[in-house]
Design an enzyme around this catalytic site. Structure first.
Site, short mmCIF file in Angstrom:
data_model
loop_
_atom_site.label_atom_id
_atom_site.label_comp_id
_atom_site.label_asym_id
_atom_site.label_seq_id
_atom_site.Cartn_x
_atom_site.Cartn_y
_atom_site.Cartn_z
N ARG A 66 -75.74 0.11 -114.50
CA ARG A 66 -76.37 -1.14 -114.93
C ARG A 66 -77.64 -1.48 -114.16
NH1 ARG A 66 -70.86 -1.42 -115.10
NH2 ARG A 66 -69.94 -2.18 -117.04
N HIS A 94 -76.44 2.20 -118.98
CA HIS A 94 -76.57 3.61 -119.38
C HIS A 94 -77.80 3.88 -120.25
CE1 HIS A 94 -72.90 4.30 -117.37
NE2 HIS A 94 -72.06 3.99 -118.33
N HIS A 145 -70.42 11.48 -117.92
CA HIS A 145 -69.45 10.39 -118.15
C HIS A 145 -68.18 10.91 -118.81
CE1 HIS A 145 -68.04 6.35 -118.60
NE2 HIS A 145 -69.22 5.79 -118.44
N ASP A 176 -63.92 -0.52 -111.76
CA ASP A 176 -65.18 -0.20 -112.42
C ASP A 176 -66.28 -0.48 -111.40
OD1 ASP A 176 -67.15 0.48 -114.20
OD2 ASP A 176 -66.79 -1.17 -115.61
N GLU A 219 -68.13 9.19 -111.91
CA GLU A 219 -69.54 9.37 -112.24
C GLU A 219 -70.37 9.40 -110.96
OE1 GLU A 219 -70.39 6.23 -115.32
OE2 GLU A 219 -68.26 5.89 -114.94
#
Length: 379
Positions: free
Chosen positions: A109, A134, A205, A278, A343
């Site tokens: 982000r 992304h 991803h 996350d 990631e």
């Protein structure tokens, strides 16, 4: 002459049949390559299959540079597909997802989709809680890469991203090189050049479920993250700019534990903000590719994934937003937390956080990033 003509006709029919069989022969993971043949924005899409001497198979489509399947042996020697994805290119096109994608220009982000470069404020698309996620809604995961299948184990993808692509500056030429090694590792090397100062942060991803059965949650997977610190987020998943310790919090994976052990402890505000995990972890590895950055193991299959990278961070995402509305390969419904994403990356919103490692790429420089996904078995 008639006999020769008859034999020639039979031979031609047999050759045509063999060619047809070759075109429709399924991959080890059960994919039909013919279902990945189409055209997107005047560019042809295909499915490419990599195999090594050990029998491991990796299937990749040049649509979004996506890993579609990874077949590796479990503790009993049975081959299992350990990533989520779709059976056809149509689903990748029509169902918005990041499954297996080579993300660019900027993974993760950027706050309010805005950053300043040399005094100019650049406004990017805002496609996630007001932020740019992304690379925006038309990021590289939805574009067709040019593909060069170098040999049975190596695929090179190239994306030429024009100046102004999703409003990012500079004509950028980016490459993703997938190399399947004989010790069951996928070595992914990213590189990029630009003709104008820009920012770049690429990643893969893939959504991993190492049990081989994504109908079941991956919360039983045992996770280790080689990181003493992480970057907290607010309720819109945006990094606050802080770097804080994982010690004595549910964010501590320096001692391996089940992904689901603390995941619903929403009294801890970071898990509430992230709807689970996350977050970006600040790796202790300091760019050393010989040190394990993260390790994930399925107690069911015994399959283990080790991640190595030269990147400073890794985003651990526990599939919190999978909600049973997406049907993937073999008709399996992907429910919440059916996977874990690992990631490798620079930290989220680095363009707006000058105290963090830079993501700026200048003309004459080459961006280089590497991620190794190495598979083995714990019996």
């Amino acid at each position: 002459m008639k006999r020769h003509a008859l034999l020639a006709g039979i031979a031609a029919l047999m050759l045509a049949a063999c060619n047809q069989k070759a075109e429709t022969e399924l991959t080890l993971s059960g994919l039909n390559p013919a279902k990945f043949e189409t055209t997107v924005n005047d560019a042809a899409t295909h499915l490419y299959t990599l195999k090594n001497e050990a029998g491991m198979e990796v299937c990749i489509t040049n649509f979004g540079g996506r890993i579609v399947s990874i077949m590796v042996p479990d503790k009993d020697g049975n081959m299992q597909d350990v990533v989520l994805g779709f059976d056809s290119i149509a689903d990748y096109i029509n169902v918005p997802s990041d499954f297996g994608a080579s993300i660019g220009r900027y993974a993760n982000r950027i706050n309010q989709g805005k950053f300043v470069l040399d005094g100019d404020t650049i406004q990017l698309p805002q496609n996630n809680f007001g932020h740019c996620l992304h690379g925006g809604p038309k990021g590289w995961q939805y574009q067709v890469y040019n593909a060069n299948l170098i040999d049975n184990t190596t695929l090179e993808l190239t994306r030429i991203s024009p100046d102004g692509d999703e409003n990012f500056p500079g004509n950028v030429t980016a490459k993703v090189l997938f190399k399947l090694t004989d010790d069951n590792a996928i070595d992914i090397k990213y590189s990029a050049t630009t003709d104008k100062k820009t920012i770049i942060n690429m990643t893969n991803h893939s959504y991993f479920n190492l049990s081989g059965d994504p109908s079941k949650a991956a919360t039983d997977h045992i996770l280790y993250v080689n990181a003493d610190n992480y970057t907290p987020v607010d309720s819109t998943f945006m990094t606050t700019g802080e770097i804080v310790t994982v010690k004595d919090t549910p964010m501590d994976f320096t001692t391996p534990k089940a992904v689901g052990q603390d995941i619903t402890n929403f009294d801890f505000v970071q898990l509430k903000n992230g709807n689970g995990y996350d977050h970006n972890w600040v790796l202790n590895t300091q760019g050393d590719l010989n040190q394990v950055a993260a390790k994930l193991t399925s107690p069911t299959s015994g399959i283990t994934l080790e991640v190595y990278t030269n990147e400073p961070g890794i985003q651990v995402y526990s599939g919190n937003f999978l909600d049973g509305t997406v049907t993937g390969k073999k008709g399996i419904t992907y429910n919440q937390r059916a996977s874990v994403c690992l990631e490798t990356q620079h930290y989220p919103d680095s363009p707006n956080k000058p105290q963090w490692p830079s993501v700026i790429l200048k003309p004459g420089q080459t961006y280089n990033s590497e991620c190794i996904f190495k598979f083995s078995v714990e019996k």
